[in-house]
Design a protein around this motif. Sequence first.
Motif, PDB file in Angstrom:
ATOM      1  N   SER A 114      67.353 -30.992 -47.764  1.00 22.07           N
ATOM      2  CA  SER A 114      66.333 -30.436 -47.504  1.00 22.07           C
ATOM      3  C   SER A 114      65.271 -29.933 -48.782  1.00 22.07           C
ATOM      4  CB  SER A 114      66.184 -28.942 -46.579  1.00 22.07           C
ATOM      5  OG  SER A 114      65.550 -28.026 -47.006  1.00 22.07           O
ATOM      6  N   PHE A 115      64.174 -30.353 -49.037  1.00 22.00           N
ATOM      7  CA  PHE A 115      63.202 -29.652 -50.237  1.00 22.00           C
ATOM      8  C   PHE A 115      63.139 -28.395 -50.085  1.00 22.00           C
ATOM      9  CE2 PHE A 115      63.105 -33.563 -52.517  1.00 22.00           C
ATOM     10  CZ  PHE A 115      62.898 -34.568 -51.589  1.00 22.00           C
ATOM     11  N   PHE A 116      62.959 -27.945 -48.798  1.00 25.04           N
ATOM     12  CA  PHE A 116      62.705 -26.283 -48.606  1.00 25.04           C
ATOM     13  C   PHE A 116      63.747 -25.550 -49.350  1.00 25.04           C
ATOM     14  CE2 PHE A 116      60.490 -23.021 -47.074  1.00 25.04           C
ATOM     15  CZ  PHE A 116      61.411 -22.128 -46.689  1.00 25.04           C
ATOM     16  N   ASP A 117      65.223 -26.165 -49.355  1.00 29.16           N
ATOM     17  CA  ASP A 117      66.120 -25.481 -49.827  1.00 29.16           C
ATOM     18  C   ASP A 117      66.077 -25.393 -51.283  1.00 29.16           C
ATOM     19  OD1 ASP A 117      69.108 -26.438 -47.769  1.00 29.16           O
ATOM     20  OD2 ASP A 117      67.564 -24.832 -47.470  1.00 29.16           O
ATOM     21  N   LEU A 118      65.623 -26.667 -51.960  1.00 29.97           N
ATOM     22  CA  LEU A 118      65.294 -26.461 -53.199  1.00 29.97           C
ATOM     23  C   LEU A 118      64.263 -25.513 -53.870  1.00 29.97           C
ATOM     24  CD1 LEU A 118      65.333 -30.080 -54.316  1.00 29.97           C
ATOM     25  CD2 LEU A 118      67.284 -28.453 -54.366  1.00 29.97           C
ATOM     26  N   ALA A 119      63.106 -25.435 -52.890  1.00 32.99           N
ATOM     27  CA  ALA A 119      62.149 -24.427 -53.246  1.00 32.99           C
ATOM     28  C   ALA A 119      62.936 -22.973 -53.168  1.00 32.99           C
ATOM     29  CB  ALA A 119      61.081 -24.384 -52.301  1.00 32.99           C
ATOM     30  N   LEU A 120      63.749 -22.802 -52.274  1.00 31.01           N
ATOM     31  CA  LEU A 120      64.327 -21.392 -52.222  1.00 31.01           C
ATOM     32  C   LEU A 120      65.255 -21.214 -53.289  1.00 31.01           C
ATOM     33  CD1 LEU A 120      65.921 -21.255 -48.386  1.00 31.01           C
ATOM     34  CD2 LEU A 120      64.063 -19.750 -49.646  1.00 31.01           C
ATOM     35  N   LEU A 121      65.910 -22.244 -53.675  1.00 33.07           N
ATOM     36  CA  LEU A 121      66.891 -22.030 -54.937  1.00 33.07           C
ATOM     37  C   LEU A 121      66.321 -21.665 -56.168  1.00 33.07           C
ATOM     38  CD1 LEU A 121      69.808 -22.999 -55.967  1.00 33.07           C
ATOM     39  CD2 LEU A 121      68.911 -25.054 -56.570  1.00 33.07           C
ATOM     40  N   ILE A 122      65.049 -22.207 -56.423  1.00 36.28           N
ATOM     41  CA  ILE A 122      64.176 -21.846 -57.597  1.00 36.28           C
ATOM     42  C   ILE A 122      63.755 -20.418 -57.228  1.00 36.28           C
ATOM     43  CG2 ILE A 122      62.348 -22.508 -58.949  1.00 36.28           C
ATOM     44  CD1 ILE A 122      63.019 -25.288 -58.446  1.00 36.28           C
ATOM     45  N   GLY A 123      63.114 -20.287 -56.209  1.00 42.86           N
ATOM     46  CA  GLY A 123      62.488 -19.103 -55.783  1.00 42.86           C
ATOM     47  C   GLY A 123      63.515 -17.877 -56.117  1.00 42.86           C
ATOM     48  N   PHE A 124      64.668 -17.935 -55.386  1.00 38.25           N
ATOM     49  CA  PHE A 124      65.773 -17.018 -55.735  1.00 38.25           C
ATOM     50  C   PHE A 124      66.107 -17.093 -57.036  1.00 38.25           C
ATOM     51  CE2 PHE A 124      66.484 -14.356 -51.962  1.00 38.25           C
ATOM     52  CZ  PHE A 124      65.875 -15.057 -50.971  1.00 38.25           C
ATOM     53  N   GLY A 125      66.246 -18.140 -57.795  1.00 38.07           N
ATOM     54  CA  GLY A 125      66.722 -18.067 -59.240  1.00 38.07           C
ATOM     55  C   GLY A 125      65.809 -17.067 -60.024  1.00 38.07           C
TER      56      GLY A 125
END
Lengths: 139, 334, 499
Positions: free
Chosen positions: C410-421
């Motif tokens: 899921s690309f959304f997960d990637l967005a989450l990853l970066i956001g939380f990073g």
Amino acid sequence: MLERIATCFFLGVSLFYLFFAQELSFGMIAAPKAGFLPILAGTAACVLTVAVWVSRKSKELTAGITGIYWRKLFFIILGLIFYIIFLQIVGYIAATVMFLFYLFKVTDTVGWLAPGVLSTTVAISFFIVFVKLLGVILP
Amino acid sequence: MNVGLLFLVGLLSLGLLTGGCSLQSNTVANQYPTKPITLIVPFAAGGSVDMMARTIEKVALRHLGQAIVVTNIPGGAATIGWNELAGAKPDGYTIGVIGMSSLLQPLYGETRYHYPTALEPFVQVISIPAIAVVRADQPWKDARDLLDYAQQHPGEIKYGHPGLGTGNHVAGEMVALSSGAHMAQVPFKGEADALAALLGGHIQLMFATPPSIKEHLKSGKVRVVGVATEQRLTDPVFSNVPTFKEQGVDVLLSFWYGFGAPKGIPEAEKSKLIAGLQAMVNDPEFKTNMEKSGMPVEYLGAQEFQQKWITDSGRLAKIVKDTGIAERIANQKK
Amino acid sequence: MDIVDMLLNGFYVSLSLSNLLACTVGVLLGTLVGVLPGIGPIGTIALLLPLSFNMNATASIIMFAGIYYGAMFGGSTTSILLNVPGEAASVITCMDGHAMAKKGRGGAALAVAAIGSFIAGTMGLIGLTFFAPMLADAALIFGPPEYFSIAVLGLIILTRLTGTSMLKSSLMAVVGIMLGTIGLDSLTGISRFSFGIDALQRGIEFSVIAMGLFGVSELLETMIQPTIKQRLQKVRFRELYPNQEEWRRSIAPIFRGGMIGFLAGLLPGPAGIISTFASYAVEKKRSKNPQEFGNGAIEGVAGPESANNAAASATMIPLLSLGLPFSAGSAILLSGFMIHGIVPGPTLINQHADLFWGLIASMYIGNVLLLIINLPLVGIFASLLKTPLNILMPIVLVVTITGAYSINNSFFDLALLIGFGILGFFMKRTGYDPAPLIIGLILGPTLETGLTQSLIIGNGNVWSFFTRPISGIILGIGLFIIIYNLSGWGGSWRKDSGY
């Protein structure tokens, strides 16, 4: 200063959450419904953020904003966003090669050839490991 | 600087080329299928439905000439996976697992697509009946005993289920409605958790399916007090379980699963696909593997499956309204 | 003794060539999967399920089990070296493990983790061998009220683990709980806070958040330093392995961690993760210099790593004796069984004695194999640290992103990853500790489920939590801790405001 911003941020998040939480019905004690915990949690969060704001302990600063090289941070984040977009457009290997190369430059690696070769090898080897060995689906 | 720019441009064009080449054109129907078919499983890997899909994966190659690739898209009580399926291109290369719950979900809230009309069923593979289970040391010998007790002590009997709106929950409410007993429902996150609570004595009753409690029945830890089918089950372990109907409670509910695809696949591909799926489901190797996993194949061909799809859709809509489940779920939002 | 006999028979079974091979393949694959962030044992086993149709039942289950606990061994590697949790249970190891690596003691941390995992894993297996049925029955006594109480106690204790201010940590925990409510709630059948985004309906994936808050934020922090071209210290070979004092300090935590992990693994829920947090808390409390925690205390590595391996053994107990999978990992092992028509449960031990004891024996063997494989690798991995940071960090970032994607595609997960990073980055600099957030995210659903179920079962009687013996005791401990802390806090507040 940054800390106050952070606290405000969390207050904003809590209020936002609470707003939506109270659209869910609360239920009774004997039959709690969907909104039960969210409303409790949202309220607790708001209370806590206010408490943090007021607390004297916020005077103890932590690392704070000293030493942030905003420019580099900005570029890295920009790169990350583009990477995700590119992943969808050109696929894993191409996007990763570009991204790695970009990052190497951002972190001041000298030269062009070495980083380029390194990016390519790393990207391809990851692809092999993840897709062939482990069967993961990459774009 | 120029060399670097050239390098980057080269990389970029390479990327675009590889991306572009993956777009294949597939037009000639009589060569279908020309590439592997994706099978969307809207449940997490490892569940019984997922097993069904993976068992088909094994026999697919020899019946359709191409492999079937299972993709798990779990979450949202399977709605995420079904959304993906309903929204996929109807070119015959994306199929998915569909089941009774595909008909149930849209009744509760807004799902992105209305599955009964957006999806087309092809073949049914399994049909598992709902059963009512109590711990062996409870005094009730069958459902009648239990329901009488529940009628005399309203609200005391708590039954467990894997979530509001699941088939098990519907079964429970149907029984309660049809017998006039008032039982409180306790939601759990999955059948395993509910079973644990039953064994630990925290709830008195649960509605489940034969595969999940067979071992416990054999070892004498639980007792099955009723099954929601017309006739008693043929499996020797369950042969002395009375049906609900026998006991005066008219409840029939089975959880069925099969394969389907988004509506709109061109006729030629569709008939090939259906023929292939039918052959696969009737393949002896498939049948044996399914038996081994505890899910005997109950095959229904395209015609009958479609019929069932439509009739059950109407039936379930009525049930969900009558038992108040739809209302209860709607009440969760103000 | 009967059991020992059967165990010996099991060894005989498991030493057959095909089974031994399956075991080796399993643990190797498990280690690899554990090292790579993102992809975890569950996904891998799922992928291999169709393959096992052709294999014989015992061999395939041995392989799957090998993957499962092999991943526990491997997960510590990236956590220690790169501060990226290899998989969910290794989050705690990041904290002190990576700090040790930065001080040049990375090899020691890895070695202690490996040996601790081995000892604790074996301890767990011994418990499994002799006590399985009894423990399984005991675990059943825990019902919804008990789970709720444990979640509450967990939140209270674990929120005090790290961070400067109790208020901020509590806030983080509550935020974590809030995040945990996002998604389709199976209890109520509706989706909450999903705003129509499909990907949110699934709920927020814990591993992604962990990797973002811990891994990515640390990577960002490192990458923006101007002196980034500096290499980490060169390490001599002898220094790679723990010295005597470090051994001495690790022994007790290993055993304590093993016990805690074993007990935690019996209960439903994310046993591995909770066991690591609990072990960390215990070690910190017992330590003579708690300030060292978070900066490279070896107990903080020895305890948690042992705990999560013991927990892995323990989760097999409810699976094997009751047929009830209490965690996602054991659920997938259950499928591995069912493919061959074997349903674990009360009858498993009797009907498939060979399989059962063969499996257990192979787990002992697997543990030994893992130790043999991992120890030499310590040297290799530690030398990876010699790579200049400016090259290492981008590569690690890419691995993290790739791994995160591989969880759900899921690309959304990637967005989450970066956001939380990014969030984690700023959080660390403003005194908000990310650990309680993760704890809230994990325990939140358990808390809510327990609360809801208990209230229904108890007919709305809030006191039912206290009248049940086990639940009452647990909540009592929690209350005691709160009061204790409040009085301490009240005292220092008075001091601050100049009373």
